[in-house]
Design an enzyme around this catalytic site. Structure first.
Site, PDB file in Angstrom:
ATOM      1  N   HIS A   1     -26.182  10.136 -19.490  1.00  0.00           N
ATOM      2  CA  HIS A   1     -25.533   9.166 -18.598  1.00  0.00           C
ATOM      3  C   HIS A   1     -26.569   8.167 -18.089  1.00  0.00           C
ATOM      4  O   HIS A   1     -27.770   8.406 -18.205  1.00  0.00           O
ATOM      5  CB  HIS A   1     -24.818   9.893 -17.444  1.00  0.00           C
ATOM      6  CG  HIS A   1     -25.728  10.590 -16.496  1.00  0.00           C
ATOM      7  ND1 HIS A   1     -25.808  10.261 -15.179  1.00  0.00           N
ATOM      8  CD2 HIS A   1     -26.630  11.584 -16.680  1.00  0.00           C
ATOM      9  CE1 HIS A   1     -26.705  11.025 -14.583  1.00  0.00           C
ATOM     10  NE2 HIS A   1     -27.217  11.843 -15.479  1.00  0.00           N
TER      11      HIS A   1
ATOM     12  N   SER B   1     -29.436  14.929 -18.209  1.00  0.00           N
ATOM     13  CA  SER B   1     -30.173  13.762 -17.692  1.00  0.00           C
ATOM     14  C   SER B   1     -31.633  13.731 -18.148  1.00  0.00           C
ATOM     15  O   SER B   1     -31.899  13.562 -19.317  1.00  0.00           O
ATOM     16  CB  SER B   1     -30.064  13.702 -16.167  1.00  0.00           C
ATOM     17  OG  SER B   1     -28.753  14.012 -15.756  1.00  0.00           O
TER      18      SER B   1
END
Lengths: 75, 254
Positions: free
Chosen positions: B156, B133
């Site tokens: 993501h 992330s």
């Protein structure tokens, strides 16, 4: 607030009953995190430094118990 | 060579004013060293100064909110002053950023990434375990990036947590935040905007989420990371970058 992480929000933000007391102190010029232990002692949790040599110092090894001794300073 | 040999005086010291005191002192020091080894199982660490400092980004990147104590966190109020200190200290010539993080606060992470990218000293990042992330922009912020063979990076979409006001503006805001991350990553790595977004919104790769897990070599192949490697190659690279910087300094301006 945007939290960009893989972990579940429930896992991150769940509050635990047994919260350890963690304080920040500077010992011998190095910032460390200390956790309160039994018998008024504190254990070194983590060294916060960018200097790799600070992590090798024996007096700053994580897990080491320390005690604060009150001292009266005379001017 | 034993430690005793190392402590023997250099020949030029023979003409010292107090020749009797020196050997005594030495014996005392050696005795103390042996005692420490015997009693505590610790060896004395030589006081040497390194020119490379190391910044570790572990656990969650903690930003504007203090996280509950069960989380392992790296706080931006710790990291930011450290980066200023590294930049200012003339003895430090390069910095190694080691990551094993699950992500965290977008603004905290981007702040750290922007600090690293704007440093004048050579920086090299190394992803071990995971750099997920918000760990992705922090990794690409360094001049050169490494990933361990077994390490993973998850790309993501970002998401809002907590109470969300259900208005179209919320989605626009979320999209803007998303763009901040995407722009930073594509500007500081070889990956293209299209490729990064494709990885980000891919379905069927993650069990409970959309996105992609890049394992070691995959991250290099898609252009996100520069090389697969470990500690020694990372330190070697930082030394190379320091040398290059010094050479550039030495060449006179024409």
């Amino acid at each position: 607030m945007i939290h960009y992480t893989l972990m579940d929000p429930q896992l991150i933000w769940a509050s635990e009953d047994d919260i350890p007391v963690i304080i920040e102190k500077t010992i011998k010029g190095v910032q460390v995190l200390l956790r309160e232990e039994e018998g008024e002692t504190w254990s070194i949790q983590r060294v916060i430094s960018t200097n790799p040599n600070d992590y090798l110092r024996s007096e700053l090894q994580p897990g080491l118990r320390i005690k604060f001794i009150p001292v009266i300073l005379k001017n | 060579m034993s430690s005793l040999d190392m402590d023997s005086p250099p020949p030029e010291n023979n003409g010292n004013k107090q020749p009797m005191e020196k050997p005594k002192e030495r014996r005392k020091q050696v005795g103390k060293k042996l005692e420490t080894i015997r009693e505590l199982g610790q060896t004395e660490i030589p006081d040497m100064k390194g020119n490379i400092h190391c910044l570790t980004i572990v656990g969650q990147v903690e930003g504007h909110l203090i996280m509950p104590p069960q989380n392992k966190t790296t706080k931006y109020e710790h990291v930011i002053p450290q980066l200023v200190a590294v930049e200012q200290n003339p003895d430090i010539e390069g910095m190694l950023v080691i990551l094993n993080t699950v992500g965290g606060d977008v603004e905290g992470g981007l702040a750290i990434a922007e600090m690293i990218v704007s440093m004048s000293k050579p920086t090299v990042s190394l992803v071990l375990g995971g750099g997920h992330s918000i760990g992705v922009p922090i990794t690409v912020a360094a001049n050169y990036s490494f990933i361990a063979e077994t390490a993973t990076m998850t790309v993501h979409p970002i998401r809002l947590t907590g109470l969300v006001i259900g208005v179209p503006q919320t989605y626009e805001y979320l999209d803007k935040m998303q763009d901040r991350v995407v722009r930073f990553v594509t500007q500081h790595s070889r990956i293209t905007d299209i490729k990064f977004r494709e990885l980000m919104f891919r379905t069927g790769d993650l069990a409970r989420d959309i996105g992609t897990v890049l394992v070691g070599r995959d991250a290099v192949e898609c252009g996100l990371i520069d090389e697969v490697g470990g500690l020694a190659p990372a330190v070697q690279k930082i030394k190379e970058l320091i040398e290059l910087k010094q050479e550039a300094k030495e060449t006179p301006v024409q």
